[in-house]
Design an enzyme around this catalytic site. Structure first.
Site, short mmCIF file in Angstrom:
data_model
loop_
_atom_site.label_atom_id
_atom_site.label_comp_id
_atom_site.label_asym_id
_atom_site.label_seq_id
_atom_site.Cartn_x
_atom_site.Cartn_y
_atom_site.Cartn_z
N PHE A 177 1.21 -1.16 -0.28
CA PHE A 177 0.19 -0.04 0.03
C PHE A 177 0.98 0.98 0.03
O PHE A 177 2.14 1.47 -0.88
CB PHE A 177 -0.75 -0.24 0.72
N SER A 178 0.78 1.76 0.84
CA SER A 178 1.34 3.48 0.82
C SER A 178 2.75 3.27 1.10
O SER A 178 2.73 4.43 0.52
CB SER A 178 0.50 4.30 1.87
N VAL A 179 3.72 2.61 1.45
CA VAL A 179 4.68 2.11 1.34
C VAL A 179 5.29 2.73 0.26
O VAL A 179 6.31 3.16 -0.18
CB VAL A 179 5.48 1.09 2.05
#
Length: 382
Positions: free
Chosen positions: A67-69
């Site tokens: 995801f937002s990594v």
């Protein structure tokens, strides 16, 4: 006998103990954990299972949607272009992407995109999740919109569109898509098994995500024109869709990068290691310092969490995340719990990926325990 596989230097035994405890208890289904010092791994662990039925062990080469990594990889692509003199964070977005000036966005700067302060944190309705897979078309839609708040004044987390915005700037400058640029300039040269746009040849080693048990909540009771609702529901992220080939193959530089802790730490240790890795300089100290130019500090309009942003990364905010160390630290997290932390003073990178998702967009109790043990080991915890 340790539950996890991999290796761990003796001084980081406390990190392994915390990891093994969560694997043994079932709090972790499957996960990987990596810590580098001076760009070299001092801990590289994995364990548990890649699927809920526990038929497939989490292996050394298991990857998962982080995801937002992924946003930290996208930010790094932009910083590479800054370092090469092809991108200026203080220049207007429309200088590189003229269509973006429409509807009052002519003065939005590149650093506003990189710090979630552009006012363009999502799409105007109607929009479906599958519309995001055609990244050029989805970016073109963003270019026609008006900002949802005064650009540069506050942050509003660019949850699903961060990669579309910055990726289009990358494409305008280089002629390459974000996923291709990342593969050519970062993942390939560094030998990192991280992908923005993950082909079917990797399907057999992608761990299955286990959604968190969310409390029942009726979004209809909230203001449908709020930045929060518009950002998080236009479109709504359907976790079931994230296991489809179409989702995986899309080059969504906000939320669909696939990798493991080793590959996240490999790429991001560029920052902690001063811009140089394996004898090659990727970023100058001057470019890295841009990360620490504070752009916003306060309650984020989109996720209602107190956040502090530099250029491309989150910056420590002790009141919100007490387990991050003091000093020159930049970080970000993925929905469900994945996280990466770069500590430039101690030249440490911490990375964690998993498939049993925790409640919340940022961090988890499991991750906190690994972070605390890591920085306890180097004398850098609060």
């Amino acid at each position: 006998m340790s539950t996890s596989s991999g290796f761990c230097r003796d001084e980081f035994a406390g990190v392994r103990a915390a990891f093994d405890e969560h694997l043994d208890s079932g709090a972790e289904l499957g996960a990987s954990l990596c810590v580098t010092v001076d760009g070299d791994p001092v801990l590289d662990l994995w364990g548990g299972h890649a699927d809920e039925a526990k038929t497939t062990p989490w292996g050394a080469d298991t990857i998962v949607n982080v995801f937002s990594v992924t946003k930290t990889m996208t930010a790094l692509c932009a910083l590479l272009l800054v370092d090469r003199g092809e991108l200026d964070v203080d220049e207007r977005v429309a200088h590189y992407w003229p269509e973006f000036a429409a509807n009052g966005k002519g003065d939005i700067l590149i650093r506003h995109l990189l710090s979630h302060t552009s006012g363009v944190s999502g799409w105007d309705r109607p929009i479906e999740l599958t519309d995001l897979y055609d990244t050029e078309a989805a970016a073109a839609r963003l270019a026609t919109q008006a900002p949802w708040w005064e650009p540069g004044s506050k942050s509003g987390y660019h949850a699903l569109n961060y990669g579309h915005l910055i990726g289009e700037v990358v494409r305008r400058i280089t002629g390459r898509s974000l996923g291709r640029f990342f593969a050519d300039e970062l993942a390939g040269p560094l030998g990192a098994d991280f992908h923005i746009g993950t082909g079917p040849e990797h399907a057999d080693r992608i761990a299955t995500l286990i959604p968190p048990q969310l409390p029942e909540f009726d979004l209809a009771t909230l203001d449908q024109d709020s930045v929060l609702i518009k950002t998080l529901t236009s479109p709504l992220l359907d976790l079931a869709a994230t296991s489809t080939p179409a989702w995986r193959a899309a080059e969504n530089g906000a939320v669909n990068g696939h990798g493991n802790a080793r590959s996240v730490a490999r790429v991001q240790s560029l920052i902690a290691n001063g811009g140089e890795l394996s004898g090659k300089r990727f970023l100058s100290p001057t470019t890295i310092e841009l990360i620490f130019r504070e752009q916003a500090d306060g309650v984020d309009l989109a996720i209602l969490t107190p956040l502090r942003f530099g250029i491309g990364y989150g910056l420590p905010r002790p009141q919100t995340f007490p387990h991050l160390p003091d000093g020159r630290v930049c970080w970000w997290a993925g929905y469900g719990g994945a996280m990466v932390v770069n500590d430039l003073d101690r030249r440490i990178t911490f990375a964690y990926t998993m498939n049993r998702m925790a409640i919340g967009l940022i961090g988890s109790d499991r991750c906190d325990s690994y972070l605390k043990a890591t920085f306890d080991a180097v004398g850098g915890a609060r």
